[in-house]
Design a protein around this motif. Structure first.
Motif, short mmCIF file in Angstrom:
data_model
loop_
_atom_site.label_atom_id
_atom_site.label_comp_id
_atom_site.label_asym_id
_atom_site.label_seq_id
_atom_site.Cartn_x
_atom_site.Cartn_y
_atom_site.Cartn_z
N LEU A 33 0.97 -0.94 0.42
CA LEU A 33 -0.06 -0.22 -0.04
C LEU A 33 1.02 1.19 0.07
N PRO A 34 -0.09 2.54 -1.04
CA PRO A 34 1.25 3.38 -0.51
C PRO A 34 1.26 4.21 0.83
N PHE A 35 2.41 4.87 1.19
CA PHE A 35 2.69 5.51 2.81
C PHE A 35 3.25 6.28 2.34
N ASP A 36 3.20 8.10 2.33
CA ASP A 36 3.61 8.77 2.92
C ASP A 36 4.71 8.91 3.99
N HIS A 37 5.89 8.66 4.62
CA HIS A 37 6.61 8.40 5.43
C HIS A 37 6.79 10.21 5.90
N ILE A 53 -3.40 14.13 -0.34
CA ILE A 53 -3.55 14.43 -1.60
C ILE A 53 -2.18 12.80 -2.27
N TRP A 54 -1.61 12.52 -1.33
CA TRP A 54 -0.68 10.71 -1.78
C TRP A 54 -1.90 9.31 -1.93
N LEU A 55 -2.53 9.84 -1.62
CA LEU A 55 -3.90 8.38 -1.17
C LEU A 55 -5.22 8.74 -2.52
N ASP A 60 -11.08 5.06 -4.25
CA ASP A 60 -12.21 3.75 -4.13
C ASP A 60 -11.38 2.83 -3.29
N VAL A 61 -10.86 1.95 -3.18
CA VAL A 61 -10.19 1.35 -2.18
C VAL A 61 -10.44 1.49 -1.38
N LEU A 62 -9.67 2.71 -0.72
CA LEU A 62 -9.74 2.38 0.80
C LEU A 62 -11.24 2.77 1.82
N ILE A 63 -12.53 3.45 0.89
CA ILE A 63 -13.99 3.56 0.72
C ILE A 63 -13.98 1.87 1.11
N LYS A 64 -13.71 1.18 0.62
CA LYS A 64 -14.19 -0.47 0.04
C LYS A 64 -13.87 -0.80 1.63
N PHE A 75 -6.97 7.61 9.77
CA PHE A 75 -5.11 6.76 9.29
C PHE A 75 -4.92 5.97 10.36
N LYS A 76 -5.46 6.16 11.46
CA LYS A 76 -5.07 4.77 12.82
C LYS A 76 -5.81 3.60 11.92
N LYS A 77 -6.55 3.63 11.30
CA LYS A 77 -7.43 2.83 10.43
C LYS A 77 -6.15 2.18 8.92
N TYR A 78 -6.23 3.04 9.16
CA TYR A 78 -5.01 2.80 7.21
C TYR A 78 -4.00 2.52 7.67
#
Length: 210
Positions: A33-37, A53-55, A60-64, A75-78
């Protein structure tokens, strides 16, 4: 008892490339998964708000997945999801690699730490003729004598400089030497009167420089 090992020592490649090359899938994801540190810090560790912006392209995937609901990004869930995908994916990579080694080479990955140790195990299992090239177990006296001629590689952290001269180094000297014949069998005493030109083995020598 837990033993912690570094998978990178056995598979020196990024997790993303391993996932892709081995066709690993975790809950529909076939990549990390993408992650902007640079985005996360101690002030927004519990961030809930608009989608960063980086997500944006993964909206659509994050909503699902339930980490972006009613235009609110959690963010915590992500972060938990990100770590979950990473961990399960790496576990699948290691498991697949373990099964390949067992199936085709009968090699147990659990007691190996590095690529060189794995390659040596593979060489001994598939290509080394133990009957023809039996390695004699040295006595303590023999071992102590021969070990005086064995040294590891240079590991100093220095920047060598030579004002006037040339610096030479040999690359891959160990693999090069391993391609050459090696003394095997029980050691025998060599008559030094025959000279060193006929010697194939080890010699205890005293050198006098001119």
């Amino acid at each position: 008892t837990f033993m912690i090992k570094d998978s990178y020592r056995i598979m020196p490649s990024s997790l993303s490339s391993l996932i892709k090359s081995l066709n690993i899938n975790v809950d529909g994801f076939s990549d990390k998964l993408p992650f902007d540190h640079t985005w996360v810090n101690e002030d927004n560790i519990n961030y809930k708000g608009s989608l960063p912006i980086w997500l944006q392209e993964h909206k659509d995937v994050l909503i699902k997945l339930g980490v972006y609901k009613n235009n609110v990004f959690d963010f915590k869930k992500y972060a938990i999801l990100y770590n979950k995908v990473d961990t399960i994916a790496l576990h699948k990579v290691i498991t697949l690699f373990f099964r390949v080694l067992m199936k085709y080479f009968n090699i147990d990955l659990t007691d190996l730490l590095t690529i060189p140790s794995m390659c040596m195990r593979l060489f001994r299992a598939r290509y080394y003729n133990f009957k023809k090239n039996k390695v004699h177990l040295l006595s303590t006296k023999e071992q102590n004598m021969l070990s005086q001629a064995y040294y590891g590689g240079v590991t100093m952290v220095i920047k060598p400089t030579i004002p006037k001269g040339y610096y030479y180094d040999m690359n891959s000297i160990y693999p090069f030497c391993m391609k050459k014949p090696m003394p095997v069998g029980k050691p025998k005493i060599f008559n030094k009167k025959r000279g060193l030109n006929e010697l194939f083995g080890f010699a205890m020598a005293k050198i006098t420089m001119p």
